[in-house]
Design an enzyme around this catalytic site. Structure first.
Site, PDB file in Angstrom:
ATOM      1  CB  THR A 186      -6.041   2.896  -0.711  1.00  0.00           C
ATOM      2  OG1 THR A 186      -5.612   1.961   0.306  1.00  0.00           O
ATOM      3  CG2 THR A 186      -6.990   3.884  -0.399  1.00  0.00           C
ATOM      4  CE  LYS A 187      -2.561  -1.013   1.062  1.00  0.00           C
ATOM      5  NZ  LYS A 187      -3.513  -0.165   1.944  1.00  0.00           N
ATOM      6  CG  ASN A 188      -1.051  -2.162  -6.915  1.00  0.00           C
ATOM      7  OD1 ASN A 188      -1.245  -1.132  -6.033  1.00  0.00           O
ATOM      8  ND2 ASN A 188      -0.085  -2.431  -7.507  1.00  0.00           N
TER       9      ASN A 188
END
Lengths: 377, 377
Positions: A186-188
């Site tokens: 879910t992160k960059n």
């Protein structure tokens, strides 16, 4: 859903590096790609030392071990955060002293911290919510005054910055004694599951490597510093497989590109919704002058849980997935009886009213426009 | 080295499944491949429940949390084992009571355990060294008599069996209340770094899932059993990325093939070295009638450290990499002052005199013959 909340982005080189890692036959931890990634982070963001971990949770657990958290120690952190921020310290016996969020953004209310410090306080754990910096000058001053450690929870804060009163711009995660990052999908920047510990107070560097390698001095052994390696400390298997780090490497090569696009999408939401939000008593992200955005998340804070429910439902009817975020940890089944009863109104506010809009690399301009349109019309 | 000690084997399908996992976009834990692997283990080996972890260390840590290890509890285990066997329990505050190894093999001396049990003893952790079973009937009887938990350290013991006095053949890891496996690149079945917790006492099943998911009831939430999920317990991020489990799946599809070859290589060493070993006072693996081999490791135990040194040097001269194994944990820098001083002669014996020969899937018959030839001539 036509527009999902998140979609992990693949740069296209992941399987190439995975294949390379597989073909070298060295797949356990601390191999070529782990070292490449760590070097990248150290050089790019000025961390004293970087160690990849299997998760941000694990990086926080390493921090708790490194600062010697013991039964009865107190750790101050916001209640509006992910469960791992606190669990990592609870596992070592800490009492968590939950602080309120700010009125203008979900980060810890820096001015409320000093009153929470006791003789048992060992650390402050600021969380850079949505990649927006906490006021690190204030927090580091308190840490210096009371001799506390600062562990930055930078799970969402890769490639974001803080400019201190001295005018120097520093990467988040390079300011506290230690910092933890996440590469969850879910992160960059992602590796499925994954994380990193950044070490800035170099007194921790040597022990960190030992704790990372299951409590052994294996790394020193391979550098020829000791003639055999053995059990010298507590520790765990915190290091990820090369499968994880080779995948991460492909992401890091595209960091600039990923970040530029995510910030663009963030700005599109911001300018598209600003006027409407003002008119409807809805809060949009506030970015203090000392902070930057990193395009990790775009959120709105409704004026009531009812308004949030309606807003999420309206988007859902149009096949758009918007989601709320943390539940107040001080009111969780696990902590409610351990919490000292202080009322933390802003934590409850964000817990009840914050909603996150879709934001991911492959989100199209016209999709942002349609989310904005559904909201404001 | 012409003949390395280990070479991780790739079945050829790893990148195929990795690519499939990557293309689904679901790369965090507990996805399709994690569930496929877990189901395979449950069905193949009769575990009550199987949960993949990022390492065997993490599986042991889950076990320590599940049986509620607290400050001052005592855990009995062999001193001849990997540091994680003990560290996992030390992290929760346990005192480790180290037992001696057997005279005829490096496993725990089952008959020495009862004398080590006190009111503070909470668990016994037998280690199935080289995949050869400990006498589990004896150990489970003690556990029943004194109300203790048994956590099998089955790091090396995948696909190996124990036949109890009731004549029933059971997979190692399916007998104790809990068991931990490793898929580190040095094991039979690999995923770079990786492990698994097997749960046989189903009272632990529900809580295991919570601890695995960072202390939250997220799994129950996704099954629709609770209407929101939150912080309900201690826990960590024990679950591996789908990058790990998709890789592991390719290995599991080839388990039978891998195992057949490794056992063949083991037998080649055994019959090639038996006579020579007997003549030279060198111990070769003893496999009791209740146990099986799983082709994990072939070892010799020399009569002196000097003989071992010469043997390793002789092989090295011929470009063959043979290695020793554990250092006695009770004499480690970390534990020597915590150990109660008991003399553990057989642990020291294996620590000083055991040597492991190259054994991996792609090792050729003629390479085994040449290792044997260099040794016996």
């Amino acid at each position: 859903m036509k527009i999902p909340f998140n979609k992990p982005y693949l740069t296209g080189k992941e399987t190439h590096y995975l294949y390379d890692a597989v073909s070298t036959g060295k797949l356990s931890g601390n191999g070529k790609y782990t070292q490449k990634c760590q070097k990248f982070f150290e050089e790019e963001y000025g961390f004293g030392k970087s160690l990849l971990t299997t998760s941000c949770t694990d990086a926080l657990e390493m921090a708790a071990i490194l600062i010697n958290i013991k039964e009865g120690d107190e750790v101050i952190m916001p209640s509006y955060t992910f469960v791992s921020t606190s669990n990592a310290f609870v596992l070592r016996g800490a009492m968590i002293v939950f602080a309120d969020s700010r009125k203008d953004r979900p980060g810890i209310d820096e001015d409320s911290i000093e009153a929470l410090i006791t003789k048992r306080t060992k650390a402050i754990v600021p969380v850079h919510y949505a990649g927006v910096a906490c006021d690190m000058d204030k927090i580091m001053e308190l840490a210096n005054k009371y001799n506390l450690y600062v562990v930055e929870d930078a799970a969402q804060a890769i490639d974001s910055y803080y400019t201190g009163r001295d005018g120097v711009k520093k990467a988040l995660g390079s300011i506290g004694h230690l910092a933890a990052f996440s590469f969850h999908e879910t992160k960059n920047i992602i590796s499925g599951e994954g994380g990193m510990l950044a070490i800035n107070d170099m007194q921790f560097a040597k022990r960190a490597e030992i704790i990372w390698e299951k409590g052994t001095n294996r790394s020193a052994f391979f550098r020829g510093e000791v003639d055999k390696y053995g059990w010298v400390d507590i520790g765990s298997s915190f290091l990820p497989s090369e499968l994880i780090s080779s995948f991460l490497w492909a992401q890091l090569e595209n960091l600039e590109n990923i970040q530029a696009r995510r910030k663009q999408l963030w700005a599109q939401y911001y300018y598209g919704l600003k006027e409407w939000a003002l008119k409807n008593d809805i809060m949009i992200p506030f970015v203090p002058s000392f902070a930057t955005i990193n395009g990790h998340m775009f959120y709105l804070v409704c004026k009531s849980p009812k308004q949030r429910k309606e807003l999420i439902a309206k988007l859902k009817e149009n096949d758009i997935h918007a989601v709320f975020h943390y539940l107040s940890l001080h009111k969780s089944p696990f902590y409610i009886d351990r919490h000292d009863g202080r009322y933390l109104p802003f934590v409850d506010y964000y817990s009840d009213c914050l909603v996150r809009l879709p934001l991911f690399y492959e989100l199209k301009d016209e999709e942002v426009i349609s989310v904005v349109d559904y909201l404001i019309n």
